[in-house]
Design an enzyme around this catalytic site. Structure first.
Site, mmCIF file in Angstrom:
data_model
loop_
_atom_site.group_PDB
_atom_site.id
_atom_site.type_symbol
_atom_site.label_atom_id
_atom_site.label_comp_id
_atom_site.label_asym_id
_atom_site.label_seq_id
_atom_site.Cartn_x
_atom_site.Cartn_y
_atom_site.Cartn_z
ATOM 1 N N TYR A 46 0.846 -1.211 0.000
ATOM 2 C CA TYR A 46 0.000 0.000 0.000
ATOM 3 C C TYR A 46 0.880 1.260 0.000
ATOM 4 O O TYR A 46 0.487 2.322 -0.487
ATOM 5 C CB TYR A 46 -0.942 -0.035 1.215
ATOM 6 C CG TYR A 46 -2.154 0.856 1.079
ATOM 7 C CD1 TYR A 46 -3.048 0.717 0.022
ATOM 8 C CD2 TYR A 46 -2.414 1.847 2.020
ATOM 9 C CE1 TYR A 46 -4.155 1.530 -0.093
ATOM 10 C CE2 TYR A 46 -3.529 2.668 1.910
ATOM 11 C CZ TYR A 46 -4.386 2.503 0.857
ATOM 12 O OH TYR A 46 -5.485 3.327 0.750
ATOM 13 N N LYS A 82 -2.734 8.436 3.140
ATOM 14 C CA LYS A 82 -3.913 8.271 4.012
ATOM 15 C C LYS A 82 -3.614 8.796 5.422
ATOM 16 O O LYS A 82 -4.497 9.342 6.085
ATOM 17 C CB LYS A 82 -4.350 6.801 4.074
ATOM 18 C CG LYS A 82 -4.981 6.276 2.795
ATOM 19 C CD LYS A 82 -6.210 7.051 2.372
ATOM 20 C CE LYS A 82 -6.990 6.364 1.269
ATOM 21 N NZ LYS A 82 -7.979 7.262 0.627
HETATM 22 P P1 NAD Z 1 -12.826 4.397 -7.266
HETATM 23 O O1 NAD Z 1 -11.731 4.129 -8.237
HETATM 24 O O2 NAD Z 1 -14.188 4.043 -7.658
HETATM 25 O O3 NAD Z 1 -12.772 5.903 -6.773
HETATM 26 C C1 NAD Z 1 -11.606 6.704 -6.810
HETATM 27 C C2 NAD Z 1 -12.021 7.986 -7.455
HETATM 28 O O4 NAD Z 1 -10.969 8.957 -7.411
HETATM 29 C C3 NAD Z 1 -12.385 7.815 -8.940
HETATM 30 O O5 NAD Z 1 -13.686 8.287 -9.150
HETATM 31 C C4 NAD Z 1 -11.387 8.695 -9.658
HETATM 32 O O6 NAD Z 1 -11.893 9.286 -10.831
HETATM 33 C C5 NAD Z 1 -11.126 9.743 -8.577
HETATM 34 N N1 NAD Z 1 -9.921 10.533 -8.851
HETATM 35 C C6 NAD Z 1 -8.639 10.115 -8.962
HETATM 36 N N2 NAD Z 1 -7.842 11.147 -9.296
HETATM 37 C C7 NAD Z 1 -8.649 12.251 -9.398
HETATM 38 C C8 NAD Z 1 -8.435 13.623 -9.741
HETATM 39 N N3 NAD Z 1 -7.222 14.083 -10.043
HETATM 40 N N4 NAD Z 1 -9.506 14.456 -9.731
HETATM 41 C C9 NAD Z 1 -10.747 14.016 -9.429
HETATM 42 N N5 NAD Z 1 -11.007 12.729 -9.124
HETATM 43 C C10 NAD Z 1 -9.976 11.858 -9.110
HETATM 44 O O7 NAD Z 1 -12.392 3.562 -5.952
HETATM 45 P P2 NAD Z 1 -12.945 3.573 -4.457
HETATM 46 O O8 NAD Z 1 -12.362 2.350 -3.842
HETATM 47 O O9 NAD Z 1 -14.400 3.797 -4.425
HETATM 48 O O10 NAD Z 1 -12.174 4.806 -3.813
HETATM 49 C C11 NAD Z 1 -12.835 5.882 -3.155
HETATM 50 C C12 NAD Z 1 -12.107 6.217 -1.865
HETATM 51 O O11 NAD Z 1 -12.276 5.149 -0.943
HETATM 52 C C13 NAD Z 1 -10.604 6.398 -2.023
HETATM 53 O O12 NAD Z 1 -10.163 7.445 -1.199
HETATM 54 C C14 NAD Z 1 -10.060 5.090 -1.520
HETATM 55 O O13 NAD Z 1 -8.727 5.175 -1.057
HETATM 56 C C15 NAD Z 1 -11.026 4.841 -0.382
HETATM 57 N N6 NAD Z 1 -11.024 3.482 0.143
HETATM 58 C C16 NAD Z 1 -11.177 2.437 -0.693
HETATM 59 C C17 NAD Z 1 -11.119 1.150 -0.188
HETATM 60 C C18 NAD Z 1 -11.206 -0.047 -1.102
HETATM 61 O O14 NAD Z 1 -10.772 -1.122 -0.708
HETATM 62 N N7 NAD Z 1 -11.762 0.094 -2.298
HETATM 63 C C19 NAD Z 1 -10.958 0.940 1.195
HETATM 64 C C20 NAD Z 1 -10.839 2.043 2.023
HETATM 65 C C21 NAD Z 1 -10.870 3.330 1.492
#
Ligand code: NAD
Length: 255
Positions: free
Chosen positions: A155, A162
């Site tokens: 990670y 984070k």
């Molecule tokens: P996702 O890929 O669906 O969402 C990530 C989003 O970030 C996308 O919509 C992407 O377009 C956007 N993004 C990236 N760069 C960008 C930029 N420059 N401008 C605007 N938007 C931008 O994946 P997700 O898992 O739904 O992620 C959403 C959040 O949840 C993230 O912060 C991720 O770290 C967090 N998260 C995810 C998990 C997991 O396991 N999926 C667990 C804990 C936290």
């Protein structure tokens, strides 16, 4: 209808699996009117299709690394809604090559990009959102992960971003508390999404969590959305600066 009469802006909808989309749906079901933002042209069609499921949404293109996009997004929100009750920040990004191997190999650019998109963007968004929340107060919610508190192999730079995001939640909670604006995060358990697909060994993480979390299962989008509804609504009016773990209890474990 916990968000009846409220307006919100949601950042981070890429597709149906996005956590931001699960939260947007739950908010809409509960009466909120939403602005959905998408990162760029590449995601426009997806965003349009999803927005079509909402009542009277505003659809806005916004790359959070561009100040002019952020400025324009909030001008549009002011024009459409007048004021704002909540923000969902569901954005993170790191170069794929940074999400494997050893953290010490992180490149200068890789570090900057991960921090800028995944952590700094929350402060930039909060600065624009706060003036629109002045009258009634508001709620700002971001999504974080345990990799910012503990070492999760591969990670790497995203974990460091984070950690910065988690601390940003606390500093912003202090900055904005006087104005009645609350700032919180959900630390979600691992879920299959576009973002997580880039992390090396992700299916191993899912398997480990399923075996070792107190609830003996993985987290799903719907339970993250339910917790988000609590944090976005007045039910959580006394809660700010909080990182709420929605991970089937995995974070309490020592193995
Ligand atoms: P996702 O890929 O669906 O969402 C990530 C989003 O970030 C996308 O919509 C992407 O377009 C956007 N993004 C990236 N760069 C960008 C930029 N420059 N401008 C605007 N938007 C931008 O994946 P997700 O898992 O739904 O992620 C959403 C959040 O949840 C993230 O912060 C991720 O770290 C967090 N998260 C995810 C998990 C997991 O396991 N999926 C667990 C804990 C936290």
């Amino acid at each position: 209808m916990l968000l009846n009469g409220k307006t919100g802006i949601v950042f981070g909808v890429a597709n149906k699996r996005s956590l931001a989309w699960a939260i947007a749906q739950r908010a809409a079901e509960n009466g909120a009117r939403l602005a959905l933002t998408y990162q760029g042209e590449r995601l426009e069609e997806n965003a349009r299709e999803l927005a079509a499921e909402l009542v009277n949404p505003a659809l806005i293109c916004c790359d959070v690394t561009k100040d002019e996009d952020l400025e324009a997004a909030f001008v549009r929100v002011r024009e459409e809604f007048g004021s704002l009750d909540f923000v969902v920040h569901g954005i993170a990004y790191a170069l794929k090559e940074e999400l494997e191997g050893e953290y010490m190999n992180t490149s200068r650019d890789g570090y900057r990009i991960a921090q800028e998109v995944s952590a700094y963007s929350l402060a930039a968004i909060a600065k624009h959102a706060a003036p629109l929340m002045e009258e009634r107060g508001g709620s700002i919610l971001t999504l974080t992960y345990l990799g910012g508190e503990r070492v999760i192999p591969h990670y790497n730079v995203m974990g460091v971003a984070k950690a910065a995001l988690d601390m940003s939640v606390r500093y912003l909670a202090w900055d904005l508390g006087e104005k009645g604006v609350r700032v919180n995060a959900i630390s979600a358990g691992p879920l299959k999404t576009l973002a997580s697909a880039g992390i090396k060994g992700f299916s191993k993480i899912l398997g480990h969590m399923k075996e070792h979390a107190p609830l003996r299962r993985n987290t799903n989008q719907s339970e993250v959305a339910d917790a988000a509804l609590f944090l976005l609504s007045d039910l959580s009016r006394g809660v700010t600066g909080e990182i709420l773990h929605v991970d089937c209890g995995y974070h309490i474990m020592g193995m």
